[in-house]
Design a protein around this motif. Structure first.
Motif, short mmCIF file in Angstrom:
data_model
loop_
_atom_site.label_atom_id
_atom_site.label_comp_id
_atom_site.label_asym_id
_atom_site.label_seq_id
_atom_site.Cartn_x
_atom_site.Cartn_y
_atom_site.Cartn_z
N TYR A 5 12.29 4.27 0.29
CA TYR A 5 12.37 2.82 0.49
C TYR A 5 12.12 2.10 -0.83
CZ TYR A 5 11.61 -1.81 2.51
OH TYR A 5 11.72 -3.14 2.82
N TRP A 6 11.08 2.53 -1.56
CA TRP A 6 10.74 1.91 -2.84
C TRP A 6 11.91 1.98 -3.82
CZ3 TRP A 6 7.56 -1.23 -5.27
CH2 TRP A 6 7.52 -1.20 -6.67
N TYR A 7 12.50 3.15 -3.96
CA TYR A 7 13.60 3.30 -4.91
C TYR A 7 14.81 2.46 -4.53
CZ TYR A 7 11.10 6.94 -7.40
OH TYR A 7 10.17 7.61 -8.14
N TYR A 8 15.06 2.34 -3.24
CA TYR A 8 16.19 1.51 -2.82
C TYR A 8 15.90 0.04 -3.09
CZ TYR A 8 20.28 -0.14 -0.38
OH TYR A 8 21.47 -0.74 -0.09
N MET A 9 14.67 -0.37 -2.87
CA MET A 9 14.27 -1.74 -3.14
C MET A 9 14.43 -2.05 -4.64
SD MET A 9 10.75 -3.70 -2.05
CE MET A 9 9.73 -3.15 -3.41
N VAL A 10 14.02 -1.12 -5.48
CA VAL A 10 14.18 -1.28 -6.93
C VAL A 10 15.67 -1.35 -7.29
CG1 VAL A 10 13.83 -0.18 -9.19
CG2 VAL A 10 11.97 -0.21 -7.52
N GLN A 11 16.46 -0.52 -6.67
CA GLN A 11 17.90 -0.50 -6.93
C GLN A 11 18.55 -1.85 -6.57
OE1 GLN A 11 19.96 2.70 -4.93
NE2 GLN A 11 21.95 1.76 -5.27
N VAL A 12 18.15 -2.40 -5.44
CA VAL A 12 18.70 -3.69 -5.02
C VAL A 12 18.30 -4.78 -6.01
CG1 VAL A 12 18.57 -5.50 -3.24
CG2 VAL A 12 18.92 -3.11 -2.58
N GLU A 99 11.18 -6.92 0.12
CA GLU A 99 9.88 -6.97 -0.54
C GLU A 99 8.78 -7.31 0.48
OE1 GLU A 99 8.24 -9.83 -3.84
OE2 GLU A 99 9.57 -8.34 -4.79
N TYR A 100 9.10 -8.20 1.40
CA TYR A 100 8.14 -8.56 2.45
C TYR A 100 7.81 -7.32 3.29
CZ TYR A 100 6.23 -10.71 6.64
OH TYR A 100 5.43 -11.03 7.71
N ASP A 101 8.82 -6.58 3.64
CA ASP A 101 8.61 -5.37 4.45
C ASP A 101 7.95 -4.24 3.66
OD1 ASP A 101 9.52 -6.41 6.86
OD2 ASP A 101 11.59 -5.78 6.50
N TRP A 102 8.02 -4.29 2.35
CA TRP A 102 7.39 -3.26 1.53
C TRP A 102 5.89 -3.18 1.80
CZ3 TRP A 102 7.47 1.12 -0.61
CH2 TRP A 102 6.50 1.50 -1.53
N TYR A 103 5.28 -4.30 2.05
CA TYR A 103 3.84 -4.32 2.33
C TYR A 103 3.52 -3.42 3.51
CZ TYR A 103 -0.80 -6.07 3.43
OH TYR A 103 -2.14 -6.16 3.70
N LYS A 104 4.31 -3.54 4.59
CA LYS A 104 4.08 -2.70 5.78
C LYS A 104 4.37 -1.23 5.47
CE LYS A 104 6.65 -5.65 8.17
NZ LYS A 104 7.51 -6.19 9.19
N VAL A 105 5.41 -1.00 4.67
CA VAL A 105 5.77 0.38 4.31
C VAL A 105 4.66 0.99 3.46
CG1 VAL A 105 7.40 1.79 2.99
CG2 VAL A 105 8.27 -0.02 4.47
N ALA A 106 4.22 0.27 2.44
CA ALA A 106 3.22 0.78 1.49
C ALA A 106 1.86 0.99 2.14
CB ALA A 106 3.10 -0.18 0.31
N ASN A 107 1.52 0.16 3.12
CA ASN A 107 0.21 0.28 3.78
C ASN A 107 0.20 1.29 4.91
OD1 ASN A 107 -1.23 -1.46 2.16
ND2 ASN A 107 -0.65 -3.26 3.36
N GLY A 108 1.31 1.94 5.13
CA GLY A 108 1.36 2.96 6.17
C GLY A 108 1.40 2.40 7.58
N GLU A 109 1.79 1.15 7.72
CA GLU A 109 1.86 0.53 9.05
C GLU A 109 3.07 1.00 9.85
OE1 GLU A 109 1.57 -3.74 8.80
OE2 GLU A 109 -0.02 -3.61 7.28
N LEU A 110 4.04 1.61 9.16
CA LEU A 110 5.26 2.06 9.82
C LEU A 110 5.34 3.59 9.78
CD1 LEU A 110 7.81 -0.47 8.24
CD2 LEU A 110 6.63 -0.69 10.42
N THR A 111 5.90 4.15 10.82
CA THR A 111 6.12 5.59 10.85
C THR A 111 7.32 5.93 9.97
OG1 THR A 111 7.67 5.50 12.71
CG2 THR A 111 5.31 5.68 13.26
N GLU A 112 7.49 7.21 9.70
CA GLU A 112 8.64 7.66 8.90
C GLU A 112 9.94 7.22 9.57
OE1 GLU A 112 8.68 9.75 5.90
OE2 GLU A 112 6.67 8.88 5.86
N SER A 113 9.99 7.33 10.87
CA SER A 113 11.19 6.95 11.62
C SER A 113 11.45 5.45 11.52
CB SER A 113 11.02 7.35 13.09
OG SER A 113 12.16 6.99 13.82
N THR A 117 14.67 3.62 9.80
CA THR A 117 15.47 2.62 10.51
C THR A 117 15.56 1.34 9.70
OG1 THR A 117 14.83 3.55 12.65
CG2 THR A 117 15.64 1.28 12.65
N LEU A 118 14.44 0.93 9.13
CA LEU A 118 14.41 -0.28 8.30
C LEU A 118 15.31 -0.11 7.06
CD1 LEU A 118 13.04 -3.06 8.06
CD2 LEU A 118 11.21 -1.93 6.78
#
Length: 161
Positions: A5-12, A99-113, A117-118
């Motif tokens: 997710y991080w690398y794709y965000m950086v790419q965008v 970037e807003y969703d990165w916070y949830k991703v980085a804090n482990g609030e979301l599962t791998e699945s 999906t995101l």
């Protein structure tokens, strides 16, 4: 999946910087052509009257100005600007959501699945935006623009993350 997710965000973000640079350069060329035409057509008549000995030079300047005006619509700069402005704005809005969703991703609030999906939804949205704006216009890759976009991206992420 977090790293993906991080690398794709950086790419965008890098793509947005690249598009910004492309738009800046296209704007400069479009403005130069317009300025040359305006200056040549308005000043050449006065100069022609003043310097009759060099009238052929002014005739050439006027002729070039007229040719540029006639073929300007075939130059890619103006058309690119019409496409790039809304394209960049949509990509920026998409990036803000990422970037807003990165916070949830980085804090482990979301599962791998959920991250997968995101990420899939963002990739799909990028593809849709690209298809909407780049279906007729092809942006040729420019290595200098890529280098500058990479530099801007590095500075952005060093400063903000």
């Amino acid at each position: 999946m977090q790293e993906k997710y991080w690398y794709y965000m950086v790419q965008v973000k890098s793509s947005i910087f690249y598009l910004d640079i492309y738009a800046e350069r296209s704007y400069k060329w479009d403005r130069r052509i317009n300025a040359y035409g305006a200056i040549a057509s308005s000043s050449s008549i006065a100069a022609w009257a003043i310097w009759k000995d060099f009238s052929y030079i002014w005739a050439v300047i006027i002729a070039i100005s007229q040719v540029l005006t006639a073929i300007k619509e075939y130059f890619p700069f103006g058309k690119r600007l019409k496409i790039l402005r809304p394209f960049i704005e949509e990509m920026k809005m998409l990036y803000i959501k990422m970037e807003y969703d990165w916070y949830k991703v980085a804090n482990g609030e979301l599962t791998e699945s959920e991250i997968n999906t995101l990420l899939f939804s963002y990739k799909k949205e990028v593809t849709n935006i690209e298809g909407k704006y780049l279906n007729e216009e092809i942006l040729l890759e420019n290595k200098d623009y890529l280098k500058e976009a990479d530099d801007r991206t590095d500075r952005y992420f060093e400063t903000n993350f």
